[in-house]
Scaffold this active site. Structure first.
Site, PDB file in Angstrom:
ATOM      1  N   ARG A 152      10.893  53.967  -7.753  1.00 54.94           N
ATOM      2  CA  ARG A 152      12.037  54.613  -7.091  1.00 54.94           C
ATOM      3  C   ARG A 152      12.460  55.913  -7.758  1.00 54.94           C
ATOM      4  O   ARG A 152      13.382  56.567  -7.310  1.00 54.94           O
ATOM      5  CB  ARG A 152      13.215  53.646  -7.037  1.00 54.94           C
ATOM      6  CG  ARG A 152      12.828  52.382  -6.285  1.00 54.94           C
ATOM      7  CD  ARG A 152      13.983  51.447  -6.055  1.00 54.94           C
ATOM      8  NE  ARG A 152      13.512  50.262  -5.328  1.00 54.94           N
ATOM      9  CZ  ARG A 152      14.298  49.344  -4.799  1.00 54.94           C
ATOM     10  NH1 ARG A 152      15.593  49.468  -4.885  1.00 54.94           N
ATOM     11  NH2 ARG A 152      13.782  48.321  -4.155  1.00 54.94           N
ATOM     12  N   GLU A 199       5.737  52.941   1.323  1.00 55.78           N
ATOM     13  CA  GLU A 199       6.361  51.721   0.794  1.00 55.78           C
ATOM     14  C   GLU A 199       7.746  52.021   0.239  1.00 55.78           C
ATOM     15  O   GLU A 199       8.179  51.416  -0.738  1.00 55.78           O
ATOM     16  CB  GLU A 199       5.488  51.041  -0.271  1.00 55.78           C
ATOM     17  CG  GLU A 199       5.799  49.547  -0.427  1.00 55.78           C
ATOM     18  CD  GLU A 199       4.928  48.821  -1.452  1.00 55.78           C
ATOM     19  OE1 GLU A 199       4.402  49.487  -2.352  1.00 55.78           O
ATOM     20  OE2 GLU A 199       4.783  47.598  -1.330  1.00 55.78           O
ATOM     21  N   HIS A 224      -1.089  41.383   1.512  1.00 52.24           N
ATOM     22  CA  HIS A 224       0.048  41.730   0.652  1.00 52.24           C
ATOM     23  C   HIS A 224       0.519  40.542  -0.168  1.00 52.24           C
ATOM     24  O   HIS A 224       0.928  39.524   0.363  1.00 52.24           O
ATOM     25  CB  HIS A 224       1.206  42.278   1.498  1.00 52.24           C
ATOM     26  CG  HIS A 224       2.097  43.211   0.731  1.00 52.24           C
ATOM     27  ND1 HIS A 224       2.650  42.880  -0.483  1.00 52.24           N
ATOM     28  CD2 HIS A 224       2.513  44.470   1.005  1.00 52.24           C
ATOM     29  CE1 HIS A 224       3.377  43.905  -0.917  1.00 52.24           C
ATOM     30  NE2 HIS A 224       3.305  44.882  -0.039  1.00 52.24           N
ATOM     31  N   HIS A 264       9.405  47.968   3.521  1.00 55.11           N
ATOM     32  CA  HIS A 264      10.016  46.632   3.449  1.00 55.11           C
ATOM     33  C   HIS A 264      11.530  46.768   3.459  1.00 55.11           C
ATOM     34  O   HIS A 264      12.086  47.757   2.969  1.00 55.11           O
ATOM     35  CB  HIS A 264       9.615  45.910   2.157  1.00 55.11           C
ATOM     36  CG  HIS A 264       8.139  45.757   1.969  1.00 55.11           C
ATOM     37  ND1 HIS A 264       7.383  44.936   2.765  1.00 55.11           N
ATOM     38  CD2 HIS A 264       7.281  46.317   1.070  1.00 55.11           C
ATOM     39  CE1 HIS A 264       6.117  45.001   2.348  1.00 55.11           C
ATOM     40  NE2 HIS A 264       6.024  45.823   1.333  1.00 55.11           N
TER      41      HIS A 264
HETATM   42 ZN   LIG Z   1       4.532  46.461   0.214  1.00 59.03          ZN
END
Ligand SMILES: [Zn+2]
Length: 342
Positions: A288, A282, A176, A8
């Site tokens: 992260r 992703e 999603h 994304h």
């Molecule tokens: Zn996603």
């Protein structure tokens, strides 16, 4: 080639989401939205070069199937008109990223969904994204209300206009969710995984695959709870006289590898056939940090797959072949772009 089917644009220039805030505030005040902000090519380049492109290079992946930030879709905010303008702005930005980095990103569309608004409302945006932007898939939110589940299940004919469009264009949908507005859910901790699991179960108990034999769905985040509970779903299908779960689902349902530890990947690969698994990370997304147990990023999922006891042929399917098969327009897009580059 290593194709990451789930990325994304989480690093979009700030004014993009700033405009969204203004748009929703204007809507609440009964005023028209302000004009869309100026975003330069250089700003986009910088956001990608320092973000997703850097990680592609560091991790040794080649191409990301790229869509607008999922938690930012916020289909529960505003109304059908604000959703249309926001989806249009987000998809245009993805198109600009793909045009600036044609070797590295291929687009997937966010849809202008809203609770209680027919999915038919999404069809013109899907047409635009496929025909004008060259996108190869869509993200479909099974709960545009953001955690209150106010619309019919994916098994309902309510969704059929979107399914017809998917078949017409030969594009899959990733099921999603967007952000949760129900405080019972954490967006990426439970709401997403819930949506994955719910979506699978709704399709399993439907006639969608009888009505659309070639339609394809990707269940992200490793399939939510599904692979871990494969025995439960097999048993439920059997008790409901639906037949064998594998026969029922595996022509149409695929799982990505956004699972952030090796034991989870091992389970996924043990339960789900290699033909139904698509490589994905992703990144840059929900998780992260670096795993202190391995010293590597949790979302560096390529490392886990490389360690799986699978044949080179199966790994090639997971890294590339299955993505080309599931995203029916992908190979043509890649070829067109390399021809244009030459
Ligand atoms: Zn996603």
């Amino acid at each position: 080639m290593i194709i990451d089917c789930h990325g994304h644009y989480t690093t979009a220039p700030r004014q993009h989401e700033g405009w969204r805030t203004q748009q929703i505030e204007a809507h609440a005040a009964g005023k028209p939205a302000p004009p869309r902000p100026m975003i330069t090519d250089d700003e986009i380049r910088k956001s990608i070069t320092n973000g997703q492109l850097r990680l592609q290079r560091e991790r040794g992946t080649d191409l990301t199937i790229f869509s607008p930030r999922a938690a930012g879709m916020d289909h529960h905010l505003g109304d059908a008109t604000t959703s249309e303008a926001w989806a249009s702005a987000c998809n245009q930005l993805i198109y600009r990223v793909c045009s600036l980095f044609p070797k590295n990103f291929v687009g997937v569309a966010m849809l202008p969904q809203s609770p209680h608004v027919s999915p038919r409302n999404c069809l013109s945006e899907i047409d635009r994204c496929v025909n004008e932007y060259g996108f190869v898939g869509i993200n479909l939110n099974p709960d545009p209300s953001g955690g209150h589940w106010q619309d019919p299940p994916l098994s309902d004919r309510y969704w059929y206009p979107v399914y017809e469009k998917m078949v017409e264009h030969d594009i899959p949908a990733m099921i999603h969710m967007s952000a949760a507005c129900n405080p019972a859910y954490h967006t990426t901790g439970s709401h997403y995984l819930n949506g994955d699991t719910v979506g699978f179960n709704q399709l399993m108990t439907s006639s969608v695959f009888k009505d659309f034999p070639t339609i394809k769905f990707i269940i992200p985040h490793g399939g939510g709870a599904v692979p871990y509970h494969w025995g439960r779903y097999r048993g439920l299908a059997q008790d409901a006289n639906l037949g064998m779960l594998a026969d029922l689902m595996l022509n149409n349902i695929f799982f990505d590898t956004c699972v952030y530890h090796l034991p989870g990947q091992e389970l996924l690969a043990k339960v789900i056939p290699a033909d139904n698994i698509l490589f994905a990370s992703e990144m840059i997304g929900a998780v992260r940090g670096i795993d202190p147990e391995t010293g590597h990023y949790y979302d560096d999922t390529k490392r886990y797959i490389s360690q799986l006891p699978l044949s080179a042929e199966d790994k090639a399917k997971i890294f590339e072949g299955n993505a080309r098969r599931v995203y029916g327009r992908l190979s043509g897009t890649i070829e067109k772009r390399s021809a244009a580059a030459v």
